[in-house]
Scaffold this motif. Structure first.
Motif, short mmCIF file in Angstrom:
data_model
loop_
_atom_site.label_atom_id
_atom_site.label_comp_id
_atom_site.label_asym_id
_atom_site.label_seq_id
_atom_site.Cartn_x
_atom_site.Cartn_y
_atom_site.Cartn_z
N ARG A 109 0.90 -1.25 -0.14
CA ARG A 109 0.06 0.01 -0.10
C ARG A 109 0.80 1.23 -0.13
O ARG A 109 0.62 1.92 -0.73
CB ARG A 109 -1.14 0.05 1.40
N ASN A 110 2.04 1.15 0.87
CA ASN A 110 2.57 2.61 0.94
C ASN A 110 3.66 2.64 -0.30
O ASN A 110 3.90 3.85 -0.89
CB ASN A 110 3.77 2.13 2.08
N ALA A 111 3.88 1.53 -0.96
CA ALA A 111 4.55 1.70 -2.26
C ALA A 111 4.02 2.41 -3.25
O ALA A 111 4.42 2.90 -4.21
CB ALA A 111 5.22 0.37 -2.76
N ARG A 112 2.51 2.21 -3.18
CA ARG A 112 1.68 3.14 -4.21
C ARG A 112 1.38 4.41 -3.76
O ARG A 112 0.58 5.15 -4.32
CB ARG A 112 0.41 2.41 -4.44
N GLY A 113 1.80 4.75 -2.53
CA GLY A 113 1.52 6.06 -1.75
C GLY A 113 0.01 6.23 -1.68
O GLY A 113 -0.70 7.12 -1.58
N TRP A 114 -0.47 4.98 -1.23
CA TRP A 114 -2.19 4.83 -0.81
C TRP A 114 -2.33 4.86 0.70
O TRP A 114 -1.28 4.31 1.49
CB TRP A 114 -2.74 3.66 -1.27
N SER A 115 -3.09 5.59 1.08
CA SER A 115 -3.52 5.62 2.50
C SER A 115 -4.38 4.51 2.69
O SER A 115 -4.87 3.88 1.80
CB SER A 115 -4.24 6.86 3.14
N GLN A 116 -4.59 4.20 4.00
CA GLN A 116 -5.89 2.95 4.23
C GLN A 116 -7.11 3.37 3.83
O GLN A 116 -7.87 2.53 2.93
CB GLN A 116 -5.95 2.51 5.90
N GLU A 117 -7.49 4.66 3.86
CA GLU A 117 -8.86 5.10 3.14
C GLU A 117 -8.75 4.87 1.50
O GLU A 117 -9.84 4.39 1.07
CB GLU A 117 -8.94 6.57 3.72
N ARG A 118 -7.61 5.24 1.09
CA ARG A 118 -7.50 5.06 -0.59
C ARG A 118 -7.56 3.52 -0.88
O ARG A 118 -8.37 3.15 -1.97
CB ARG A 118 -6.14 5.53 -0.83
N LEU A 119 -6.98 2.50 0.16
CA LEU A 119 -7.06 1.30 -0.33
C LEU A 119 -8.60 0.72 -0.13
O LEU A 119 -9.18 0.17 -1.12
CB LEU A 119 -6.19 0.46 0.60
N VAL A 120 -9.28 1.21 0.74
CA VAL A 120 -10.67 0.89 1.04
C VAL A 120 -11.64 1.43 -0.38
O VAL A 120 -12.29 0.67 -0.80
CB VAL A 120 -11.40 1.54 2.29
N ARG A 121 -11.17 2.80 -0.73
CA ARG A 121 -11.88 3.09 -2.12
C ARG A 121 -11.64 2.52 -2.98
O ARG A 121 -12.56 2.01 -4.17
CB ARG A 121 -11.42 4.49 -2.08
N GLU A 122 -10.40 1.81 -3.40
CA GLU A 122 -9.74 1.20 -4.54
C GLU A 122 -10.54 -0.31 -4.45
O GLU A 122 -10.91 -1.03 -5.52
CB GLU A 122 -8.33 0.70 -4.54
N ILE A 123 -10.76 -0.84 -3.23
CA ILE A 123 -11.49 -2.14 -2.96
C ILE A 123 -12.85 -1.89 -3.43
O ILE A 123 -13.62 -2.84 -4.11
CB ILE A 123 -11.38 -2.76 -1.51
N GLU A 124 -13.55 -0.97 -2.85
CA GLU A 124 -15.11 -0.63 -3.44
C GLU A 124 -15.06 -0.30 -5.00
O GLU A 124 -16.05 -1.01 -5.58
CB GLU A 124 -15.58 0.55 -2.61
N ARG A 125 -14.14 0.33 -5.61
CA ARG A 125 -14.19 0.52 -6.82
C ARG A 125 -14.14 -0.80 -7.80
O ARG A 125 -14.75 -1.12 -8.75
CB ARG A 125 -13.08 1.39 -7.33
#
Length: 377
Positions: A9-25
């Motif tokens: 997650r950090n390698a992509r510069g994503w926060s935990q919140e961004r990861l949640v949004r990506e899962i939903e997308r």
């Protein structure tokens, strides 16, 4: 498991919140049911804190999002195919491999080519499951092929696929998988008796060494790759190897600046004329004058040479719009060139575009470079 997920997650510069949004997308795009946003936030936190295991259901979503295999994401060792139960089953698999015709090898090659095109436009992360299965099928076919006339074409197809899979793994930040796939590609090329494929795998593997902080060893490996294919390579591959040497020399520092410029000149001298970029003898090689201009600009930018900017804008003007990941890298090159000239506004503009393109392709490798260049603004 927690460190693997957090690191990806950090390698992509994503926060935990961004990861949640990506899962939903991802779930919306594939018509999958997932828990509420609030529940997903808890899941992500618990996965990363080691309080919850990633289920197979969520692993199937996270793999293409992050470009990781199950082993890299969860840490479980792959079980592999079931053990052969006896001679009948073994002979059955050998007979099946023996009947593998050139049409089936062409199917494998066409699949590799499809994945190459998808990777160029969409990035490597979304293809991790497909590439893992593709390599497994090729390795299985080679394992049970007996005679050389059957093994060689399969080995050549495996060499091409393994090298592509390695580059994709490197782009996704999975450096150990990249290294292992390059080793697989080299072994397959040696069995196939294909020095061009061997040289290509060796030269790309040199980039792993360079990015791991061993630039001198990387230069030595790419030069060894040139020797490995000496007298057995196409002019376009020879030009590609010289261009790779030039870039790796530039990465090694100013002490190899003369070697870098010499290699660039050698590349230009052997590159076939015209706009054609694809090497018919080596389908993984794309190189023409425009591509070489980009390579020259990239190397000169690392050396702080003023000539870099002109070469890079020339390359940007002629870049194929389907080379999305290549444009992200080119924008990074331009940012680096402008930074060397103290032109910070232009550098920031190119980094902004590079970041958007890297997000589209999921390139952890480019994201890392963007972050490093951003720190210099």
């Amino acid at each position: 498991m927690s460190e693997r997920l957090r690191g990806a997650r950090n390698a992509r510069g994503w926060s935990q919140e961004r990861l949640v949004r990506e899962i939903e997308r991802y779930a919306r795009q594939h018509a999958l049911d997932v828990p509420t946003t609030a529940s997903l936030r808890v899941y992500v936190s618990e996965w990363e804190n080691g309080r919850r295991k990633i289920s197979a259901r969520f692993a199937a979503i996270l793999r293409p999002l992050l470009g990781l295999t199950d082993g890299e994401l969860i840490g479980d060792s792959p079980t592999g195919p079931p053990l052969v139960g006896g001679y009948d089953e073994l002979i059955g698999r050998i007979d099946s491999a023996r009947s593998l015709g050139l049409s089936m090898v062409k199917t494998f090659t066409d699949q590799t080519e499809l994945f190459r095109t998808m990777d160029r436009q969409m990035g490597a992360a979304a293809l991790v499951d497909q590439m893992t299965g593709h390599l497994a099928r090729l390795e299985d076919a080679l394992t049970f092929a007996v005679l050389p006339n059957t093994r060689r074409p399969v080995a050549q197809a495996l060499a091409a696929a393994a090298t592509l899979a390695a580059w994709q793994a490197l782009d996704a930040g999975a450096v150990e998988r990249a290294w292992r796939n390059y080793e697989l590609g080299k072994r397959a090329a040696q069995e196939a008796g294909e020095p061009m494929y061997l040289a290509h795998a060796m030269a790309e593997q040199a980039y792993v060494l360079s990015e791991a902080g061993r630039p001198e060893l990387a230069v030595a490996l790419v030069r060894d790759a040139q020797r490995a294919a000496d007298g057995h390579m196409s002019p376009r591959l020879q030009a590609w190897l010289y261009a790779a040497e030039a870039e790796l020399c530039a990465k090694a520092g100013p002490e190899l600046a003369d070697d870098c410029r010499r290699a660039l000149d050698m590349s230009a001298s052997v590159l076939p004329p015209g706009d054609e970029a694809r090497d018919p003898d080596m389908l993984s090689i794309f190189l023409n004058g425009s591509h070489l201009a980009r390579w020259r600009g990239n190397a000169l930018a690392m050396l702080g040479d003023d000539d870099a900017v002109g070469s890079l804008y020339q390359a940007l003007d002629s870049l194929d719009s389907t080379f999305v990941r290549a444009e992200s890298g080119l924008r990074c090159d331009l940012a680096q060139a402008h930074l060397a000239r103290g032109e910070y506004d232009q550098a920031q503009e190119h980094l902004r575009t590079a970041r958007l393109l890297a997000s589209r392709t999921g390139s952890a490798r480019h994201r890392r470079r963007i972050d490093q260049l951003t720190q210099r603004l």
